[in-house]
Design an enzyme around this catalytic site. Structure first.
Site, PDB file in Angstrom:
ATOM      1  CG  HIS A  17     -11.844  65.600   5.302  1.00  0.00           C
ATOM      2  ND1 HIS A  17     -13.079  65.914   5.809  1.00  0.00           N
ATOM      3  CD2 HIS A  17     -11.904  64.273   5.015  1.00  0.00           C
ATOM      4  CE1 HIS A  17     -13.857  64.844   5.814  1.00  0.00           C
ATOM      5  NE2 HIS A  17     -13.166  63.824   5.352  1.00  0.00           N
ATOM      6  CE  LYS A  41     -15.926  56.232   4.515  1.00  0.00           C
ATOM      7  NZ  LYS A  41     -14.834  56.725   5.360  1.00  0.00           N
ATOM      8  NE  ARG A  92     -10.926  58.572   9.722  1.00  0.00           N
ATOM      9  CZ  ARG A  92     -12.177  58.748   9.338  1.00  0.00           C
ATOM     10  NH1 ARG A  92     -12.889  59.706   9.866  1.00  0.00           N
ATOM     11  NH2 ARG A  92     -12.716  57.957   8.450  1.00  0.00           N
ATOM     12  CB  SER A 130     -17.857  64.220   8.187  1.00  0.00           C
ATOM     13  OG  SER A 130     -16.754  64.638   7.441  1.00  0.00           O
TER      14      SER A 130
HETATM   15  P1  ADP Z   1     -15.551  60.496   6.824  1.00  0.00           P
HETATM   16  O1  ADP Z   1     -14.902  59.133   6.826  1.00  0.00           O
HETATM   17  O2  ADP Z   1     -15.053  61.413   7.892  1.00  0.00           O
HETATM   18  O3  ADP Z   1     -17.020  60.496   6.740  1.00  0.00           O
HETATM   19  P2  ADP Z   1     -15.002  60.999   3.991  1.00  0.00           P
HETATM   20  O4  ADP Z   1     -15.773  59.878   3.445  1.00  0.00           O
HETATM   21  O5  ADP Z   1     -15.267  62.334   3.421  1.00  0.00           O
HETATM   22  O6  ADP Z   1     -15.056  61.221   5.551  1.00  0.00           O
HETATM   23  O7  ADP Z   1     -13.458  60.653   3.869  1.00  0.00           O
HETATM   24  C1  ADP Z   1     -12.652  60.853   2.755  1.00  0.00           C
HETATM   25  C2  ADP Z   1     -11.266  60.340   3.070  1.00  0.00           C
HETATM   26  O8  ADP Z   1     -10.697  61.132   4.109  1.00  0.00           O
HETATM   27  C3  ADP Z   1     -11.193  58.900   3.563  1.00  0.00           C
HETATM   28  O9  ADP Z   1     -10.002  58.319   3.106  1.00  0.00           O
HETATM   29  C4  ADP Z   1     -11.156  59.051   5.075  1.00  0.00           C
HETATM   30  O10 ADP Z   1     -10.539  57.942   5.677  1.00  0.00           O
HETATM   31  C5  ADP Z   1     -10.313  60.300   5.184  1.00  0.00           C
HETATM   32  N1  ADP Z   1     -10.527  61.012   6.437  1.00  0.00           N
HETATM   33  C6  ADP Z   1     -11.686  61.393   7.005  1.00  0.00           C
HETATM   34  N2  ADP Z   1     -11.474  62.001   8.193  1.00  0.00           N
HETATM   35  C7  ADP Z   1     -10.130  62.006   8.376  1.00  0.00           C
HETATM   36  C8  ADP Z   1      -9.268  62.443   9.421  1.00  0.00           C
HETATM   37  N3  ADP Z   1      -9.751  62.995  10.538  1.00  0.00           N
HETATM   38  N4  ADP Z   1      -7.962  62.279   9.264  1.00  0.00           N
HETATM   39  C9  ADP Z   1      -7.464  61.688   8.154  1.00  0.00           C
HETATM   40  N5  ADP Z   1      -8.207  61.221   7.153  1.00  0.00           N
HETATM   41  C10 ADP Z   1      -9.518  61.379   7.243  1.00  0.00           C
END
Ligand code: ADP
Length: 163
Positions: A17, A41, A92, A130
């Protein structure tokens, strides 16, 4: 003034993030990292919304262009109210694509003037989520390499039952 919103659950923020945040800051004058109360999600989060915001604020302390906000309701309504030109999302792997594509097109249908921008993190963060970090921490593994120090401390505290 180019303003973007980066929405997510951030439960907790990871280095992936953070990588996306740094990349977005190079493209925009201001970035609002919006922490979602409800996320399609995730049915339940480990951290409360206020805890997730507090961890994010600490992690982004030195990044002048970033503001952290609570996102309750429809993302496009929030983006419109903030005067944002864009929504930033991280990609990703191919597995992210279907969900992200559907959401981006739906948001475009609701608000054609706000563009969704996809940013790819550094390769070493492409396997990071996460969910996987929480799994490792729950099983007693070290997560220092995957999340900022404030998130390491928050995970340790939460999982030891002190919060
Ligand atoms: P996660 O998918 O890890 O549970 P979130 O729902 O908080 O996380 O994700 C918010 C945004 O950040 C989404 O667009 C998700 O694809 C992106 N994201 C999450 N982890 C990464 C990562 N390691 N690298 C790039 N983008 C990420």
């Amino acid at each position: 003034m180019r303003l973007a919103i980066y929405p997510g659950s951030f439960d907790p923020i990871t280095n992936g993030h953070l990588d996306v945040i740094h990349r977005a800051c190079r493209l925009f004058d201001e970035l609002i990292v919006a922490v979602a109360l409800n996320d399609q999600k995730h049915t339940s989060c480990l951290f409360s919304i206020d805890e997730r915001i507090a961890i994010l604020e600490q992690a982004c302390e030195g990044i002048a262009k970033v503001r952290v906000a609570k996102l309750n309701g429809l993302l496009v309504d929030f983006a419109r109210a903030c005067g944002a030109n864009a929504i930033v999302r991280g990609l990703r792997a191919v597995s992210d694509f279907e969900f992200e594509f559907q959401m981006a097109l739906m948001n475009r249908k609701m608000e054609p003037d706000i563009e969704t921008i996809f940013l790819m993190p550094k390769e070493e963060y492409t396997y990071l989520s996460s969910r996987i970090v929480k799994e490792i921490a729950r099983l007693g593994g070290k997560v220092d390499a995957f999340v900022p120090a404030c998130a390491v401390r928050a995970l340790a505290k939460k999982l030891s039952g002190k919060v």
